[in-house]
Design a protein around this motif. Sequence first.
Motif, short mmCIF file in Angstrom:
data_model
loop_
_atom_site.label_atom_id
_atom_site.label_comp_id
_atom_site.label_asym_id
_atom_site.label_seq_id
_atom_site.Cartn_x
_atom_site.Cartn_y
_atom_site.Cartn_z
N LEU A 120 0.92 -1.38 0.12
CA LEU A 120 0.05 -0.11 -0.12
C LEU A 120 0.85 1.21 0.10
N PHE A 121 1.75 1.39 0.68
CA PHE A 121 2.93 2.27 0.65
C PHE A 121 3.50 2.44 -0.56
N ARG A 122 3.99 1.51 -1.32
CA ARG A 122 4.49 1.92 -2.69
C ARG A 122 3.51 2.18 -3.70
N LEU A 123 2.12 1.57 -3.57
CA LEU A 123 1.08 2.16 -4.49
C LEU A 123 0.78 3.44 -4.26
N HIS A 124 0.81 4.16 -2.95
CA HIS A 124 0.34 5.26 -2.61
C HIS A 124 1.34 6.42 -3.01
N TYR A 125 2.71 6.10 -3.10
CA TYR A 125 3.63 6.91 -3.40
C TYR A 125 3.91 6.92 -4.68
N GLY A 126 3.63 5.78 -5.61
CA GLY A 126 4.00 5.52 -7.00
C GLY A 126 5.45 5.05 -6.77
N ASP A 127 5.88 4.23 -5.99
CA ASP A 127 7.12 3.93 -5.72
C ASP A 127 7.38 2.35 -6.41
N TYR A 128 6.75 2.35 -7.85
CA TYR A 128 6.85 0.99 -8.39
C TYR A 128 7.09 1.22 -9.76
N GLY A 129 7.60 -0.06 -10.58
CA GLY A 129 7.67 0.15 -11.89
C GLY A 129 8.70 1.50 -12.64
N GLY A 130 8.65 1.56 -13.73
CA GLY A 130 9.34 2.69 -14.29
C GLY A 130 8.34 3.82 -14.71
N TYR A 131 8.75 4.91 -15.47
CA TYR A 131 7.91 5.91 -15.92
C TYR A 131 6.75 5.50 -16.81
N ALA A 132 6.90 4.50 -17.72
CA ALA A 132 5.85 4.28 -18.40
C ALA A 132 4.70 3.43 -17.60
N LEU A 133 4.97 2.87 -16.73
CA LEU A 133 4.05 2.25 -15.74
C LEU A 133 3.16 3.29 -15.01
N LYS A 134 4.13 4.27 -14.55
CA LYS A 134 3.63 5.37 -13.93
C LYS A 134 2.71 6.10 -14.59
N ILE A 135 3.20 6.30 -15.89
CA ILE A 135 2.05 7.37 -16.95
C ILE A 135 0.76 6.44 -17.05
N ILE A 136 0.93 5.25 -17.30
CA ILE A 136 -0.43 4.22 -17.70
C ILE A 136 -1.16 4.26 -16.52
N SER A 137 -0.83 4.06 -15.07
CA SER A 137 -1.82 4.08 -13.97
C SER A 137 -2.32 5.58 -13.81
N PHE A 138 -1.52 6.67 -14.14
CA PHE A 138 -2.23 7.81 -14.01
C PHE A 138 -3.25 8.17 -15.06
N ILE A 139 -3.08 7.81 -16.34
CA ILE A 139 -4.27 7.76 -17.26
C ILE A 139 -5.35 6.93 -16.91
N LEU A 140 -4.89 5.57 -16.51
CA LEU A 140 -6.10 4.93 -16.15
C LEU A 140 -7.00 5.61 -14.96
N GLY A 141 -6.15 6.19 -13.85
CA GLY A 141 -6.93 6.87 -12.85
C GLY A 141 -7.72 8.05 -13.31
N LEU A 142 -7.20 8.80 -14.38
CA LEU A 142 -7.82 9.69 -14.74
C LEU A 142 -9.34 9.30 -15.50
N ILE A 143 -9.09 8.28 -16.40
CA ILE A 143 -10.24 7.61 -17.06
C ILE A 143 -11.21 7.09 -15.89
N SER A 144 -11.04 6.35 -15.03
CA SER A 144 -12.01 5.93 -13.84
C SER A 144 -12.56 7.36 -13.18
N CYS A 145 -11.97 8.22 -13.14
CA CYS A 145 -12.77 9.69 -12.65
C CYS A 145 -13.84 10.13 -13.56
N PHE A 146 -13.27 10.16 -14.96
CA PHE A 146 -14.48 10.51 -15.97
C PHE A 146 -15.50 9.59 -15.94
N VAL A 147 -15.13 8.19 -15.66
CA VAL A 147 -16.39 7.29 -15.79
C VAL A 147 -17.46 7.70 -14.66
N ILE A 148 -16.88 7.67 -13.55
CA ILE A 148 -17.66 7.94 -12.52
C ILE A 148 -18.42 9.53 -12.30
N ILE A 149 -17.85 10.60 -12.96
CA ILE A 149 -18.27 11.49 -13.18
C ILE A 149 -19.45 11.42 -14.06
#
Length: 84
Positions: free
Chosen positions: A33-62
């Motif tokens: 949970l600590f690593r997920l919360h602070y983004g301490d995993y994977g490389g930059y590509a995985l972090k960017i993909i996770s960020f984009i998927l997070g934004l998509i989930s926000c748009f789906v909820i809205i």
Amino acid sequence: MGEVIYNVNSGELVSKKDPVKNTSYLDGVKNVLFRLHYGDYGGYALKIISFILGLISCFVIISGVMIWLTARDKKKCTRKEKAL
């Protein structure tokens, strides 16, 4: 995550926790949970993909909330009935 507690005044080691040998289930979950919360995993590509998927989930909820509000906006109901 390991930890070492050292008493500076006496110069002795009080406690030592080896992260490889002495990990409990709770420590493993907190580490994940600590690593997920602070983004301490994977490389930059995985972090960017996770960020984009997070934004998509926000748009789906809205968009779901907007569709629900539009569906509740019936013309034949009075304002008092809409409040219920």
